[in-house]
Motif scaffolding. Structure first.
Motif, PDB file in Angstrom:
ATOM      1  N   ARG A 107       0.824  -1.210   0.000  1.00  0.00           N
ATOM      2  CA  ARG A 107       0.000   0.000   0.000  1.00  0.00           C
ATOM      3  C   ARG A 107       0.860   1.263   0.000  1.00  0.00           C
ATOM      4  O   ARG A 107       0.557   2.247  -0.659  1.00  0.00           O
ATOM      5  CB  ARG A 107      -0.928  -0.006   1.208  1.00  0.00           C
ATOM      6  CG  ARG A 107      -2.065   0.997   1.122  1.00  0.00           C
ATOM      7  CD  ARG A 107      -2.872   1.128   2.392  1.00  0.00           C
ATOM      8  NE  ARG A 107      -3.179  -0.138   3.009  1.00  0.00           N
ATOM      9  CZ  ARG A 107      -2.583  -0.610   4.102  1.00  0.00           C
ATOM     10  NH1 ARG A 107      -1.628   0.103   4.691  1.00  0.00           N
ATOM     11  NH2 ARG A 107      -2.925  -1.762   4.622  1.00  0.00           N
ATOM     12  N   GLU A 108       1.974   1.197   0.726  1.00  0.00           N
ATOM     13  CA  GLU A 108       2.871   2.355   0.797  1.00  0.00           C
ATOM     14  C   GLU A 108       3.491   2.655  -0.568  1.00  0.00           C
ATOM     15  O   GLU A 108       3.584   3.821  -0.985  1.00  0.00           O
ATOM     16  CB  GLU A 108       3.966   2.070   1.832  1.00  0.00           C
ATOM     17  CG  GLU A 108       4.877   3.248   2.106  1.00  0.00           C
ATOM     18  CD  GLU A 108       5.940   2.921   3.145  1.00  0.00           C
ATOM     19  OE1 GLU A 108       6.882   3.721   3.279  1.00  0.00           O
ATOM     20  OE2 GLU A 108       5.817   1.873   3.818  1.00  0.00           O
ATOM     21  N   VAL A 109       3.892   1.616  -1.284  1.00  0.00           N
ATOM     22  CA  VAL A 109       4.488   1.803  -2.616  1.00  0.00           C
ATOM     23  C   VAL A 109       3.439   2.331  -3.590  1.00  0.00           C
ATOM     24  O   VAL A 109       3.718   3.243  -4.400  1.00  0.00           O
ATOM     25  CB  VAL A 109       5.098   0.481  -3.121  1.00  0.00           C
ATOM     26  CG1 VAL A 109       5.569   0.626  -4.565  1.00  0.00           C
ATOM     27  CG2 VAL A 109       6.252   0.045  -2.235  1.00  0.00           C
ATOM     28  N   LEU A 110       2.220   1.793  -3.542  1.00  0.00           N
ATOM     29  CA  LEU A 110       1.158   2.253  -4.450  1.00  0.00           C
ATOM     30  C   LEU A 110       0.804   3.709  -4.198  1.00  0.00           C
ATOM     31  O   LEU A 110       0.505   4.461  -5.134  1.00  0.00           O
ATOM     32  CB  LEU A 110      -0.085   1.374  -4.273  1.00  0.00           C
ATOM     33  CG  LEU A 110      -0.016  -0.043  -4.852  1.00  0.00           C
ATOM     34  CD1 LEU A 110      -1.263  -0.831  -4.469  1.00  0.00           C
ATOM     35  CD2 LEU A 110       0.134  -0.012  -6.372  1.00  0.00           C
ATOM     36  N   GLY A 115       0.233  10.967 -10.213  1.00  0.00           N
ATOM     37  CA  GLY A 115      -0.488  11.089 -11.473  1.00  0.00           C
ATOM     38  C   GLY A 115      -1.683  10.155 -11.558  1.00  0.00           C
ATOM     39  O   GLY A 115      -2.056   9.480 -10.594  1.00  0.00           O
ATOM     40  N   GLU A 116      -2.270  10.126 -12.752  1.00  0.00           N
ATOM     41  CA  GLU A 116      -3.436   9.269 -12.989  1.00  0.00           C
ATOM     42  C   GLU A 116      -2.996   7.803 -12.965  1.00  0.00           C
ATOM     43  O   GLU A 116      -2.114   7.406 -13.740  1.00  0.00           O
ATOM     44  CB  GLU A 116      -4.056   9.607 -14.343  1.00  0.00           C
ATOM     45  CG  GLU A 116      -5.333   8.850 -14.669  1.00  0.00           C
ATOM     46  CD  GLU A 116      -6.505   9.259 -13.782  1.00  0.00           C
ATOM     47  OE1 GLU A 116      -7.451   8.464 -13.662  1.00  0.00           O
ATOM     48  OE2 GLU A 116      -6.479  10.382 -13.221  1.00  0.00           O
ATOM     49  N   PRO A 117      -3.582   6.978 -12.096  1.00  0.00           N
ATOM     50  CA  PRO A 117      -3.132   5.577 -12.021  1.00  0.00           C
ATOM     51  C   PRO A 117      -3.521   4.802 -13.278  1.00  0.00           C
ATOM     52  O   PRO A 117      -4.600   5.002 -13.853  1.00  0.00           O
ATOM     53  CB  PRO A 117      -3.859   5.031 -10.787  1.00  0.00           C
ATOM     54  CG  PRO A 117      -5.065   5.892 -10.637  1.00  0.00           C
ATOM     55  CD  PRO A 117      -4.667   7.255 -11.134  1.00  0.00           C
ATOM     56  N   SER A 118      -2.623   3.914 -13.681  1.00  0.00           N
ATOM     57  CA  SER A 118      -2.925   3.058 -14.831  1.00  0.00           C
ATOM     58  C   SER A 118      -3.962   2.011 -14.429  1.00  0.00           C
ATOM     59  O   SER A 118      -4.283   1.841 -13.251  1.00  0.00           O
ATOM     60  CB  SER A 118      -1.645   2.371 -15.304  1.00  0.00           C
ATOM     61  OG  SER A 118      -1.164   1.515 -14.286  1.00  0.00           O
ATOM     62  N   GLU A 119      -4.468   1.306 -15.425  1.00  0.00           N
ATOM     63  CA  GLU A 119      -5.470   0.262 -15.144  1.00  0.00           C
ATOM     64  C   GLU A 119      -4.879  -0.826 -14.263  1.00  0.00           C
ATOM     65  O   GLU A 119      -5.546  -1.349 -13.356  1.00  0.00           O
ATOM     66  CB  GLU A 119      -5.958  -0.331 -16.464  1.00  0.00           C
ATOM     67  CG  GLU A 119      -7.084  -1.343 -16.279  1.00  0.00           C
ATOM     68  CD  GLU A 119      -7.600  -1.891 -17.594  1.00  0.00           C
ATOM     69  OE1 GLU A 119      -8.172  -2.995 -17.579  1.00  0.00           O
ATOM     70  OE2 GLU A 119      -7.430  -1.212 -18.625  1.00  0.00           O
ATOM     71  N   ALA A 120      -3.593  -1.149 -14.497  1.00  0.00           N
ATOM     72  CA  ALA A 120      -2.941  -2.192 -13.693  1.00  0.00           C
ATOM     73  C   ALA A 120      -2.832  -1.763 -12.238  1.00  0.00           C
ATOM     74  O   ALA A 120      -3.070  -2.554 -11.321  1.00  0.00           O
ATOM     75  CB  ALA A 120      -1.560  -2.492 -14.264  1.00  0.00           C
TER      76      ALA A 120
END
Length: 628
Positions: A107-110, A115-120
């Motif tokens: 969770r910390e890395v995410l 910016g806008e998060p990718s679908e992945a």
């Protein structure tokens, strides 16, 4: 998630020499041409590149991704955890942490991804929310994915994940997900539909869906040209759930056979193996404790434990504690119970396991005290129901019937629990507290009368009225029984059993009313039929009331004392079983020695045996002739 070829855009840094640059470019060309299934070859090529350029981000990224695909997460983590790689490829680093079960670090890395998060990235966030049992967040994320792809048919994996999260949300969300999965029929989605039906205890419906799921899985295997092992892996997952459904339906032998077949197949799914071993231990708990202990030990190992949900881990921990208790390993059982209480403080499983251990050790008072403290800490909650029932059982074992009645009466919402109510009425009846039992029944009738008029509530109310009327009639409270029977007939006017019971009760004090209701029975009513139903009160009083079994011995003893002393029965002389024969003949002194070891034993030949036999026959004939 991983498109390896697209990651190879810029090649090695410019400080590499021309010869090495050409060599590295050659390796990257080979890497782009390798099939995605050939993971080992990809890693080998990446190693060749990294010998030349150790810090190349593309080669490190491709190697790390392929290590993740092989399940070698520790090696991948060494590559991705460096400052340069974690900044260049944060998604891959977060995904590897997720696969290792390190939710907080993931969770910390995410959260560091700007910016806008990718679908992945968004999909991984949804998966992480589901892993941490934040089901509402996960369901919202999956629903967003499905709505974005409404023009296309959503994939079965997305639908399965959405349904799995929705089951833990509100009813409207769960129903919406169920309908969506049933429209897009696939064996994966049907499997999750069956799981949702299992959560609702709809066993027959779940069994039918699992049967359809099996058929679709076999069709998919033919279309996609799976080998036998792939097909068996998928079928094992379905069969584990089918075995659980059959177990709940009472077909324990069939369930055991299915689980044994699943374990023989050795499925690749760790969760399927764990569920099969755990459920088989529960089914065969008394047959082979050592074998069950080996299975449950495997299920509680770290490699399996990380892949189970919190609910599954709790069930496994409880089964482990129960098995240790049955094996007599009390210290190990105590440690297991302490782990349950520490990790699941809001569950009643821990206190119940501790209570079972204390009761096994003969410390019933301490067990009772432990349960009381848990019930007081969670007063007014449904969480205390099993603890209160267990406490009442301990009190009954100790002969404390009034205390057990008090415990059961204090259960939250007791009026809505027919089994608890029936047991309380039975206890009051045994103690001769008829008024208290009738008050309980009337209170429960009032509770269900105040509930919404649904078919289920009407059925419960009718059952309660019928049983209450029968109890009042048994206790000779005929007027109360008549009013209760009449209320039951308002819900079911054509029930012959209710009408018959009402006629019997009315016959004692209102023959006209009895005759009126008797006419509503099939065949009409007349004086002869009324006589059959014991119209006069004397006939009613003459009915044989079943006696309390506990008082039968006392009554028999009292009758024996009243009849005076009985003459002692003459003991019959026992006849001799094997009377002695030829008592004049002295016993053989060698009778305790084996026949072959006796001094007079001589092995005869065939001719000698025939000669001896003839001599015996002739001697017998002479003896017969002499008698004549």
């Amino acid at each position: 998630f991983f498109d390896m070829a697209s990651k190879l855009g810029h090649g090695p840094p410019p400080e590499v020499g021309k010869k090495k640059l050409a060599e590295v470019a050659k390796f990257f060309g080979e890497l782009n041409g390798v099939s995605e299934d050939d993971v080992d070859k990809r890693i080998a090529i990446c190693n060749q590149i990294l010998k030349i350029v150790p810090q190349d981000k593309d080669a490190n990224q491709v190697k790390a991704v392929n290590l993740i695909l092989l399940g070698r997460h520790d090696e991948a983590n060494k590559i991705l955890s460096t400052p340069a790689m974690s900044k260049a490829w944060p998604f891959e680093y977060a995904y590897n942490l997720y696969r290792q079960g390190k939710a907080a670090e993931c969770r910390e890395v995410l959260s560091s991804i700007s910016g806008e998060p990718s679908e992945a990235v968004a999909y991984l966030r949804a998966q992480l929310a589901y892993k941490e049992e934040d089901h509402s967040t996960a369901a919202a994320e999956y629903k967003g994915f499905i709505e974005k792809t409404m023009e296309e048919e959503p994939g079965p994996e997305m639908l399965c994940n959405y349904l799995a999260c929705s089951l833990h949300c509100d009813e409207a969300t769960a129903n919406m997900a169920m309908e969506l999965c049933q429209r897009h029929k696939h064996f994966d989605t049907l499997f999750n539909v069956a799981c949702s039906l299992i959560e609702q205890s709809k066993w027959k419906e779940a069994n039918a869906v699992l049967t359809e799921c099996t058929a679709l899985c076999k069709e998919a295997a033919t279309e996609m040209e799976w080998d036998e092992q792939q097909l068996q892996d998928e079928l094992c997952i379905i069969n584990v759930q089918k075995a659980y459904v059959m177990q709940q339906m009472g077909e324990r032998s069939s369930s055991t056979a299915i689980l044994e077949d699943v374990l023989k197949c050795k499925p690749s799914s760790v969760q399927a193996t764990a569920a099969a071993e755990n459920n088989l231990c529960a089914l065969t708990r008394a047959k082979n404790l050592f074998d069950a202990y080996k299975k449950i030990k495997h299920v509680t190992s770290a490699s399996v434990d990380n892949k189970l949900t919190s609910k599954q881990r709790l069930a496994v921990r409880y089964n482990n504690a129960a098995l240790l208790l049955r094996m007599g390993k009390l210290d190990a059982c105590r440690s297991a119970c302490n782990v349950i209480q520490a990790q699941w403080p809001a569950s009643d499983i821990g206190p119940l396991a501790i209570t079972a251990l204390l009761h096994r050790e003969g410390k019933s008072a301490k067990a009772e005290e432990s349960l009381r403290s848990f019930i007081q800490a969670n007063a007014g909650s449904d969480l205390t129901l099993r603890a209160e029932l267990t406490l009442a059982q301990i009190q009954l074992d100790r002969g404390q019937v009034p205390a057990a009645i008090q415990t059961l009466s204090a259960i939250h919402g007791m009026e809505s629990k027919p089994a608890v109510l029936a047991f309380l009425v039975k206890l009051h009846s045994r103690l001769g507290q008829t008024d208290a039992a009738i008050r309980l029944l009337d209170s429960a009738i009032g509770y269900f009368t105040a509930q919404p008029s649904t078919p289920a509530n009407k059925e419960k109310l009718l059952m309660l009225l019928t049983n209450s009327a029968e109890f009042k009639a048994q206790e000779k409270r005929y007027e109360d029984a008549v009013s209760t029977y009449k209320r039951a007939l308002e819900l079911n006017p054509t029930d012959g059993v209710l009408i018959s019971g009402l006629v019997v009760c009315l016959a004692g004090f209102d023959p006209d009313g009895a005759e009126q209701y008797l006419s509503k029975l099939p065949g009409g009513g007349d004086q002869a039929r009324l006589d059959e139903f014991l119209a006069d009160s004397a006939g009613l009083e003459a009915i044989a009331v079943p006696k309390d079994p506990s008082k039968l011995k006392e009554e028999k003893k009292r009758k024996a004392e009243d009849s005076g002393p009985k003459a002692a029965k003459k003991k019959k002389k026992r006849s001799q079983r094997h009377p002695a024969k030829n008592t004049d003949t002295p016993p053989d002194p060698e009778r305790w020695v084996r026949l072959k070891d006796r001094s007079y034993y001589k092995k005869l030949s065939k001719k000698e045996k025939l000669k001896k036999q003839r001599e015996k026959e002739e001697a017998a004939k002479r003896a017969a002739a002499a008698k004549k």
